[in-house]
Design a protein around this motif. Structure first.
Motif, PDB file in Angstrom:
ATOM      1  N   PRO A   1      -4.245  -8.189  -7.717  1.00 60.34           N
ATOM      2  CA  PRO A   1      -2.970  -7.897  -7.057  1.00 60.34           C
ATOM      3  C   PRO A   1      -2.057  -7.032  -7.917  1.00 60.34           C
ATOM      4  O   PRO A   1      -2.270  -6.880  -9.118  1.00 60.34           O
ATOM      5  N   GLU A   2      -1.044  -6.495  -7.254  1.00 57.61           N
ATOM      6  CA  GLU A   2      -0.032  -5.727  -7.965  1.00 57.61           C
ATOM      7  C   GLU A   2       0.621  -6.610  -9.023  1.00 57.61           C
ATOM      8  O   GLU A   2       0.902  -7.793  -8.787  1.00 57.61           O
ATOM      9  N   GLY A   3       0.854  -6.069 -10.203  1.00 61.49           N
ATOM     10  CA  GLY A   3       1.473  -6.844 -11.279  1.00 61.49           C
ATOM     11  C   GLY A   3       0.483  -7.766 -11.977  1.00 61.49           C
ATOM     12  O   GLY A   3       0.854  -8.549 -12.839  1.00 61.49           O
TER      13      GLY A   3
ATOM     14  N   LYS B   1       1.425  -0.701   1.289  1.00 65.96           N
ATOM     15  CA  LYS B   1       0.059  -0.802   0.749  1.00 65.96           C
ATOM     16  C   LYS B   1      -0.261  -2.225   0.291  1.00 65.96           C
ATOM     17  O   LYS B   1      -1.294  -2.796   0.656  1.00 65.96           O
ATOM     18  N   SER B   2       0.650  -2.783  -0.495  1.00 65.49           N
ATOM     19  CA  SER B   2       0.406  -4.143  -0.999  1.00 65.49           C
ATOM     20  C   SER B   2       0.336  -5.137   0.152  1.00 65.49           C
ATOM     21  O   SER B   2      -0.468  -6.079   0.121  1.00 65.49           O
ATOM     22  N   THR B   3       1.176  -4.911   1.147  1.00 70.43           N
ATOM     23  CA  THR B   3       1.172  -5.819   2.296  1.00 70.43           C
ATOM     24  C   THR B   3      -0.173  -5.776   3.023  1.00 70.43           C
ATOM     25  O   THR B   3      -0.669  -6.817   3.464  1.00 70.43           O
TER      26      THR B   3
ATOM     27  N   LEU C   1      -8.009  -3.575  -4.943  1.00 69.73           N
ATOM     28  CA  LEU C   1      -7.295  -3.299  -6.193  1.00 69.73           C
ATOM     29  C   LEU C   1      -5.930  -2.708  -5.860  1.00 69.73           C
ATOM     30  O   LEU C   1      -5.843  -1.685  -5.179  1.00 69.73           O
ATOM     31  N   ASP C   2      -4.869  -3.340  -6.350  1.00 70.52           N
ATOM     32  CA  ASP C   2      -3.524  -2.858  -6.054  1.00 70.52           C
ATOM     33  C   ASP C   2      -2.914  -2.231  -7.300  1.00 70.52           C
ATOM     34  O   ASP C   2      -2.669  -2.925  -8.282  1.00 70.52           O
ATOM     35  N   GLU C   3      -2.682  -0.932  -7.236  1.00 68.89           N
ATOM     36  CA  GLU C   3      -2.073  -0.197  -8.355  1.00 68.89           C
ATOM     37  C   GLU C   3      -2.731  -0.530  -9.693  1.00 68.89           C
ATOM     38  O   GLU C   3      -2.053  -0.980 -10.616  1.00 68.89           O
ATOM     39  N   PRO C   4      -4.031  -0.290  -9.821  1.00 69.46           N
ATOM     40  CA  PRO C   4      -4.695  -0.688 -11.068  1.00 69.46           C
ATOM     41  C   PRO C   4      -4.203   0.082 -12.287  1.00 69.46           C
ATOM     42  O   PRO C   4      -4.435  -0.352 -13.405  1.00 69.46           O
TER      43      PRO C   4
HETATM   44 MG   LIG Z   1       2.702  -2.184  -3.770  1.00 63.53          MG
END
Ligand SMILES: [Mg+2]
Ligand SMILES: Nc1ncnc2c1ncn2[C@@H]1O[C@H](COP(=O)(O)OP(=O)(O)O)[C@@H](O)[C@H]1O
Lengths: 235, 302
Positions: A82-84, A40-42, A158-161
């Protein structure tokens, strides 16, 4: 608005995306669900040109952006949380928000947008002179979203909000995502391991497994899907 | 203890510290942004001094008055050094952006040797006399027994450069982008910052301050040669490490601590070990406080 055609992305020898095709229409909320490591993040990083695709094409507003530099791609109207969160730890809250407006010149509207995010998240106004690194996880997520809003994107990734946030803050953040979508017709692509809230919010969803899309449907149908229920909703 | 002697040592230390600070800034800014010790930085400073010498000699020969000479020599030295710094990064470091750190370090050392030998060939291996560019100001005459006009100019120029640089880094759009880039390059590019451009700007700013340092020290000591960048470069590097490499206020503080302690040490103990002193300090910091005086931790930068 956004279209990915048979996208492949690799990290050295590891092929993280094995041919992803998906699209998002203007004003839609799309969600990507899948287990940790599904890719997903990729997908989001490939859209922004950070991990460029080795095969396939990405179109944004009809323009082929596959081989463009990240700063060129985002300047077309894409913003990513982004994630994190990736808050700049030694910049103040205010400076972090400023960085969101890096490509903008419309000073008056920027001022209004700043009032808008401070209205959404009053805590950020209180903490505006504090270094970003000193905020709590929830506050950092609010700051990351606000920083993205400050760039006035047409497409918000939005990555893992909600990763690592208390349920109450998670709900607040999802409400605000819906609000951003409704008020500005911002197209949203949301990646989430926690599929429940994401699918409730989304118009459509894609289910990812080890670099491929295994299933796609409306949010409602995916929520009701037995396979999705057992694999991602923990029901 | 003779107070006049001590005053002289302190002023001498401030002068040294200023020069170290001007050079140390380049090390620390580049380290902050790409985590590279730019070993060719001392040579940029040397090239700045050579450019100043050539331009001022030519202009003086053509009868230009002193102030014009200083202005054009400084402008030429700064521009020339910036071109070198910019090109250095493009050809020796950028292609190695994703290579192991050791490769980049070797590339840096190689470029340092290359610049030294290039100037040896193009100019000379001898010391060349450098003209006293800074006049003995009339208004400074009454104090010149305490501190020369050149030293005054060194300290004042350094102070001005520091203030301008602080304003640049703290308040301008480019300065904020530099800090953001040093903290997270991926996030910076996600926000539309052209990271390669910011890295180039960092090299240019560092080269400009080094060129100013090169000119000032050359007019102070009155001579230059192709190796002048080496020792001062190493000491400025020590100053940057002492203050906390990557931190700008750290580099300035480290430079003044080193300059002052060197000056007092040579004045009271022995001048034979003047150059060893800096290395002694380096070893002590690396043992007892590797992150330096103001370094927050390994990740703290610009
Ligand atoms: Mg991810
Ligand atoms: N920087 C990286 N280097 C090498 N492999 C990576 C990197 N980032 C992710 N991967 C690999 O790519 C795959 C997809 O990861 P990711 O996109 O982070 O998945 P998700 O966001 O769905 O958890 C995983 O197998 C992961 O190990």
């Amino acid at each position: 608005m956004l279209e990915l055609k048979n996208i492949q992305t690799r990290y050295g020898k590891i092929q993280a995306l094995k041919g992803i095709s998906m699209h998002a229409d203007p004003g839609e909320i799309i969600c990507l669900i899948g287990a940790n490591g599904a890719g997903k993040s990729t997908v989001l990083m490939t859209i922004c040109g950070i991990t460029p695709a080795s095969r396939g094409d990405i179109f944004f507003k009809g323009k082929n952006v596959t081989h463009m530099a990240p700063e060129k791609i985002v300047s077309l109207g894409i913003s990513q949380v982004p994630e994190g969160r990736r808050i700049f730890p030694y910049l103040t809250v205010m400076e972090n928000l400023d960085m969101g407006t890096f490509l903008r010149k419309d000073t008056k509207q920027i001022k209004k947008d700043l009032d808008y995010v401070f209205h959404l998240f009053p805590i950020l106004a209180q903490r505006r002179h504090q270094p970003g690194g000193t905020l709590s996880g929830g506050e950092q997520q609010m700051l990351a979203i606000s920083r993205a809003i400050m760039s006035r994107p047409e497409l918000l990734l939005l990555d893992e909000p909600s990763l690592g946030l208390a349920p109450m803050i998670t709900r607040q953040i999802f409400d605000i995502i819906r609000k951003i979508n409704q008020e500005n017709r911002t197209t949203i692509v949301l990646a989430a391991q926690n599929a429940n809230l994401a699918l409730k919010l989304a118009d459509r969803g894609y289910v990812m497994e080890t670099g491929t899309i295994t299933l796609t449907d409306t949010g409602k149908h995916l929520l009701a899907n037995e396979a999705v229920k057992t694999a991602y909703l923990g029901i | 203890m003779n107070p006049e002697y001590l005053t002289a040592l302190i002023l001498g230390g401030l002068t040294r510290g200023s020069i170290y600070a001007l050079i140390a800034l380049g090390y620390t800014m580049v380290y902050g942004i790409i985590q590279l010790i730019n070993f060719a930085h001392g040579e940029i400073y040397m090239i700045g001094a050579f450019t100043g010498l050539i331009v001022s000699t030519v202009l003086t020969m053509h009868g230009m008055p002193g102030f014009g000479v200083v202005f054009f020599a400084a402008a030429a030295a700064i521009i020339y050094a910036c071109c070198y710094g910019y090109t250095l990064e493009k050809i020796a470091y950028k292609p190695l952006r994703h290579a192991p750190r050791l490769s980049v370090l070797i590339s840096a050392i190689g470029m340092s040797l290359f610049f030294q030998n290039y100037v040896l060939l193009a100019q000379t291996s001898n010391f060349l006399p450098f003209p006293g560019l800074i006049p003995d100001f009339e208004f400074w005459k009454p104090y010149s027994h305490v501190m020369s006009a050149t030293e005054l100019v060194i300290i004042v120029t350094t102070a001005i450069v520091m203030v301008l640089l602080t304003l640049l880094i703290k308040f301008t759009r480019i300065g904020k982008a530099m800090r953001a880039t040093s903290q997270d390059k991926i996030m910076a590019s996600l926000l539309g910052i052209n990271v390669n451009q910011i890295i180039s700007i960092t090299f240019i700013v560092g080269s400009a301050t080094a060129a100013i340092g090169g000119l000032l020290i050359a007019s102070h000591t009155g001579q230059i040669n192709a190796y002048m960048g080496f020792l001062v470069g190493i000491k400025a590097f020590v100053a940057a490490v002492l203050g906390g490499i990557g931190s700008i206020p750290g580099a300035v503080l480290g430079a003044f601590v080193l300059g002052l302690s060197e000056s007092v040490f040579t004045g009271y103990v022995s001048s034979d070990y003047e150059d060893v002193f800096a290395f002694l300090i380096l070893v002590l910091i690396l043992i007892f406080r590797p992150s330096g005086i103001l370094g927050r931790d390994q990740t703290q930068k610009v």
